[in-house]
Write a protein that holds these residues in place. Structure first.
Motif, mmCIF file in Angstrom:
data_model
loop_
_atom_site.group_PDB
_atom_site.id
_atom_site.type_symbol
_atom_site.label_atom_id
_atom_site.label_comp_id
_atom_site.label_asym_id
_atom_site.label_seq_id
_atom_site.Cartn_x
_atom_site.Cartn_y
_atom_site.Cartn_z
ATOM 1 N N GLY A 47 38.383 39.669 37.210
ATOM 2 C CA GLY A 47 39.521 40.476 37.593
ATOM 3 C C GLY A 47 39.549 40.912 39.034
ATOM 4 O O GLY A 47 40.441 41.666 39.431
ATOM 5 N N THR A 48 38.602 40.436 39.853
ATOM 6 C CA THR A 48 38.564 40.784 41.270
ATOM 7 C C THR A 48 39.062 39.608 42.094
ATOM 8 O O THR A 48 38.539 38.496 41.966
ATOM 9 C CB THR A 48 37.133 41.135 41.714
ATOM 10 N N SER A 49 40.071 39.827 42.926
ATOM 11 C CA SER A 49 40.581 38.770 43.795
ATOM 12 C C SER A 49 39.585 38.535 44.928
ATOM 13 O O SER A 49 39.326 39.423 45.742
ATOM 14 C CB SER A 49 41.936 39.183 44.382
ATOM 15 N N LEU A 50 39.010 37.326 44.961
ATOM 16 C CA LEU A 50 37.987 36.997 45.946
ATOM 17 C C LEU A 50 38.349 35.705 46.669
ATOM 18 O O LEU A 50 39.072 34.863 46.132
ATOM 19 C CB LEU A 50 36.627 36.847 45.271
ATOM 20 N N GLU A 63 37.588 25.799 49.312
ATOM 21 C CA GLU A 63 37.080 26.723 50.304
ATOM 22 C C GLU A 63 38.228 27.473 50.968
ATOM 23 O O GLU A 63 39.253 26.881 51.319
ATOM 24 C CB GLU A 63 36.270 25.967 51.353
ATOM 25 N N LYS A 64 38.072 28.783 51.095
ATOM 26 C CA LYS A 64 39.064 29.713 51.645
ATOM 27 C C LYS A 64 40.235 29.947 50.700
ATOM 28 O O LYS A 64 41.196 30.639 51.066
ATOM 29 C CB LYS A 64 39.580 29.265 53.011
ATOM 30 N N GLY A 65 40.171 29.394 49.503
ATOM 31 C CA GLY A 65 41.188 29.677 48.502
ATOM 32 C C GLY A 65 40.847 30.932 47.722
ATOM 33 O O GLY A 65 39.783 31.534 47.896
ATOM 34 N N SER A 66 41.753 31.343 46.853
ATOM 35 C CA SER A 66 41.567 32.558 46.050
ATOM 36 C C SER A 66 41.091 32.210 44.649
ATOM 37 O O SER A 66 41.485 31.197 44.071
ATOM 38 C CB SER A 66 42.880 33.348 45.955
ATOM 39 N N HIS A 78 45.962 38.516 45.229
ATOM 40 C CA HIS A 78 46.804 37.363 44.957
ATOM 41 C C HIS A 78 47.341 37.484 43.539
ATOM 42 O O HIS A 78 46.832 38.268 42.742
ATOM 43 C CB HIS A 78 46.043 36.043 45.171
ATOM 44 N N ILE A 79 48.391 36.745 43.226
ATOM 45 C CA ILE A 79 49.034 36.852 41.920
ATOM 46 C C ILE A 79 48.097 36.359 40.820
ATOM 47 O O ILE A 79 47.582 35.237 40.861
ATOM 48 C CB ILE A 79 50.340 36.033 41.886
ATOM 49 N N MET A 80 47.882 37.242 39.837
ATOM 50 C CA MET A 80 47.043 36.920 38.685
ATOM 51 C C MET A 80 47.786 37.305 37.410
ATOM 52 O O MET A 80 48.619 38.205 37.419
ATOM 53 C CB MET A 80 45.714 37.675 38.770
#
Length: 206
Positions: free
Chosen positions: A144-147, A136-139, A98-100
């Motif tokens: 630095g890890t997209s989880l 919940e279920k969001g990013s 996702h965009i970071m």
């Protein structure tokens, strides 16, 4: 603006930490990343966007200002520590996370780790000023890890990590009590601003 996806490209190693009066020069060994890097490039280290100040055969150096040391977990690193490494997104790069932005919103600690045969469930503390952005279920970006958030409570959240993530990021060996950097989904902050322009903005950490 540099953009990242939260797909860690390499597990690097802290080679050296050279303190200055109000800054720190951080040397990171990351051969695959360095092979395609140039001076001035942006590289995220544990989710913090840093600028390449020097390069060698397999190591790059970046200067970390005191503001970043105070507001992220970078200042608690030690020589030999593993770090998540991701170069900035290119226009041709597949957007798989996702965009970071590499701008840390806060830090958290690992509260517990539950092992299973095929994944680990990690529970982290959740700072009160960030809780409204975590669903919940969001990013969420953790060092630095997209989880994906698998569960959330008033002062904690959980993520479920597959073997690949445990192997290829710092999270596989992160001990209980270990500190991580958090960056919430920037889209949530924009939505909040549009719906509640009078709301106190979240202070940028880096």
């Amino acid at each position: 603006m540099d953009v990242f996806t939260g797909l860690v490209q390499e597990l690097g190693t802290v080679e050296a930490m050279e303190p200055h009066a109000d800054a720190l020069r951080l040397s990171i060994r990351a051969p695959r990343t360095v092979a395609e890097a140039a001076l001035g490039d942006s590289i995220a280290i544990n989710g913090v966007c840093l600028t390449v100040a020097d390069l060698s055969a397999d190591t790059f150096c970046a200067d970390v200002m005191q503001e970043s040391l105070d507001r992220t977990a970078l200042g608690r690193l030690a020589e030999g520590d593993p770090v998540n490494v991701e170069p900035a997104l290119l226009p041709t790069t597949r957007l798989g996370g996702h965009i970071m932005q590499g701008h840390v919103d806060g830090t958290a600690t690992l509260q517990s780790r539950t092992n299973s045969e095929n994944w680990d469930v990690l529970r982290f503390s959740l700072p009160s000023e960030l809780s409204r952005y975590v669903v919940e279920k969001g990013s969420i970006a953790v060092s630095g890890t997209s989880l994906t958030v698998s569960a959330v409570g008033p002062d904690w959240f959980e993520v479920s990590l597959i073997p690949t993530t445990l192997r290829d990021t710092i999270h596989g060996a992160l001990p209980v009590g270990g500190e991580v950097n958090l960056e919430v989904d920037v889209l949530a902050k924009y939505v909040e601003k549009m719906l509640h322009p009078e709301a106190q903005p979240l202070e940028a950490k880096d």
